[in-house]
Write an enzyme that holds these catalytic residues in place. Structure first.
Site, short mmCIF file in Angstrom:
data_model
loop_
_atom_site.label_atom_id
_atom_site.label_comp_id
_atom_site.label_asym_id
_atom_site.label_seq_id
_atom_site.Cartn_x
_atom_site.Cartn_y
_atom_site.Cartn_z
N CYS A 84 24.62 -5.73 -32.28
CA CYS A 84 23.52 -5.58 -33.24
C CYS A 84 23.07 -6.98 -33.63
O CYS A 84 23.82 -7.73 -34.27
CB CYS A 84 23.97 -4.79 -34.46
SG CYS A 84 22.66 -4.58 -35.69
N CYS A 226 15.03 -4.40 -35.47
CA CYS A 226 16.16 -4.30 -34.54
C CYS A 226 16.28 -5.65 -33.85
O CYS A 226 15.38 -6.03 -33.08
CB CYS A 226 15.93 -3.18 -33.53
SG CYS A 226 17.17 -3.13 -32.21
#
Length: 284
Positions: A84, A226
């Site tokens: 991530c 993101c």
């Protein structure tokens, strides 16, 4: 039996996380417990959970390689994910603010399911070297609510899988309904995050390219940002733009702006990290 845990809420350009300190690896969070933490009505509310655990308790090889800390990242539905990009910056910021680690001139190594990654300071906050990337040349068709016809997508692997789709206008980007999962044909075996992108006008100013994007994250849904998706987006547009395309990009997402650089076959992501508040939560 219930368990009460401490947590901190943090975010990177609106991509938010529940940070759970567990240095010695004593916690074994189930998918249901992670989903309960991330529930925006009955829990803390987040796009995912970052469990802060020493690498020695998870992957001794990474500890031996210099990564004292491992980022155990879980999506909002409880599923595990390889990496991530926003989360790793928030993770490092938490380590520094809580006194668990220091950031030297050469940064800090963080263990992830995509290997040990280095994070340093940058003008935007922190910069994470996401490592080597791979463009997937197979044809993928993407259907999404708000698009009149299926569009081709480019697969990009930056430690986790992405499919990037070019749109023709800001109106198309704004008209997407990402409350429903985009349909990929063929569907990747492990699923993929899907990014929809439009170029800025002009696309390149000086030696920096600029684009805007929205994203549907697997296991989560649409998010404000993101990090790995931003990196994948810049890589895809750079590929489409051809040999003269720059190696530096800014990518605007609903939650803010992130920077991307390509250096020696690696892709690096930079942006801010913020801690919001701390508290306790009782897990069933």
């Amino acid at each position: 039996m219930s368990t009460t845990i401490s947590f901190t809420k943090g975010h990177g350009t609106g991509n938010d996380f529940v940070i759970v300190p567990d240095p010695d690896g004593a916690l074994d969070l189930t998918e249901d417990q992670v989903a309960a933490l991330c529930d925006r009505h009955f829990g803390v509310g987040a796009d995912g959970v970052l469990r802060v655990v020493r690498s020695a308790a998870i992957d001794p090889a990474q500890a031996a390689g210099g990564a004292e800390w491992f980022m155990d990242y879980r999506n909002a539905d409880g599923s595990t994910a390889e990496m991530c990009g926003n989360g790793i910056r928030v993770y490092v910021h938490y380590l520094l603010q809580s006194g668990l680690a220091a950031l030297g001139d050469d940064g800090i190594l963080i263990g992830t399911r995509n290997g040990a990654l280095r994070v340093t300071r940058s003008d935007l906050g922190y910069e994470a070297d996401l490592g080597r990337f791979r463009l997937e040349r197979g044809d993928v068709l993407v259907r999404a609510r708000g698009l009149d016809v299926a569009r081709p997508g480019l697969g990009v692997d930056v430690g986790n899988p992405h499919v990037v789709v070019a749109l023709s206008s800001e109106d198309e980007l704004a008209g997407l309904d990402l409350t429903a999962h985009p349909i990929l044909d063929p569907a990747p075996p492990a699923g993929a995050n899907v990014e929809f992108v439009v170029p800025a006008d002009p696309l390149v100013t000086g030696d920096v390219g600029a684009v805007r994007m929205r994203v549907f994250e697997r296991g989560v849904g649409e998010t404000l940002s993101c990090g790995t998706g931003v990196a994948a987006t810049a890589l895809a547009v750079r590929d489409w733009a051809g040999s003269g395309a720059p190696d530096r990009w800014t990518v605007d997402v609903p939650g803010g702006r992130l920077g991307v650089r390509m250096v020696d076959g690696h892709v690096l992501l930079s942006g801010p990290a913020t801690l919001v508040y701390s508290g306790q939560f009782t897990l069933a």
